[in-house]
Design an enzyme around this catalytic site. Structure first.
Site: not given
Length: 148
Positions: A64, A56, A50, A59-60
């Site tokens: 978290e 990067i 990723h 977002g999750v």
């Protein structure tokens, strides 16, 4: 309250590598707010995929990390008894403003919005170098470990 180190964080959270996403607590008012730190390194297990050539933080994973910071805040609210678990229930109004990349120090600012019984609602922001990179509202349920 003084800084909370990783050694003090680990008894409060069930997470371990690679999912323990809070390195240190910088400020805390138990039951009200927390400022925690996540130092993002290239060694994070999600970076090779990723994205290859442009790492990067997903977002999750940022959300978290905010949720884990809130779990520490809730855990400290119940004192030094480590018999509670915090289960994520919902995420609302998530926004991602800027990529988080290796080398960033991400501050996690989380505040309680409301709590009724075992359900807590919080709002959080992730900040890198003074700029908001993400924000979200989320809720969680507090359960006894013995009942989980």
């Amino acid at each position: 309250m003084s800084v909370i180190t990783i050694e003090e964080i680990m008894p409060l959270l069930p997470h371990r590598y690679p999912f323990l996403l809070v390195d240190r607590v910088l400020e805390i008012e138990p039951g009200e707010r927390i400022v925690a730190l996540k130092n993002v390194t290239f060694n994070e297990p999600f970076f090779p995929g990723h994205f290859p050539g442009r790492p990067i933080m997903p977002g999750v994973m940022i959300i978290e990390a905010m949720a884990q910071a809130s779990a520490i805040m809730v855990g400290k609210t119940f004192g030094d008894k480590h018999d509670k678990l915090v289960y994520f229930m919902s995420i609302d109004s998530a926004k991602f403003r800027k990529p988080v990349t290796p080398g960033d120090s991400m501050e996690l600012h989380v505040s309680k919005v409301q709590n009724r019984g075992a359900v807590w609602k919080c709002t959080g922001q992730a900040i890198v170098a003074g700029q908001k990179v993400a924000e979200a509202d989320f809720s969680a349920m507090i359960v006894d470990k013995k009942d989980a």
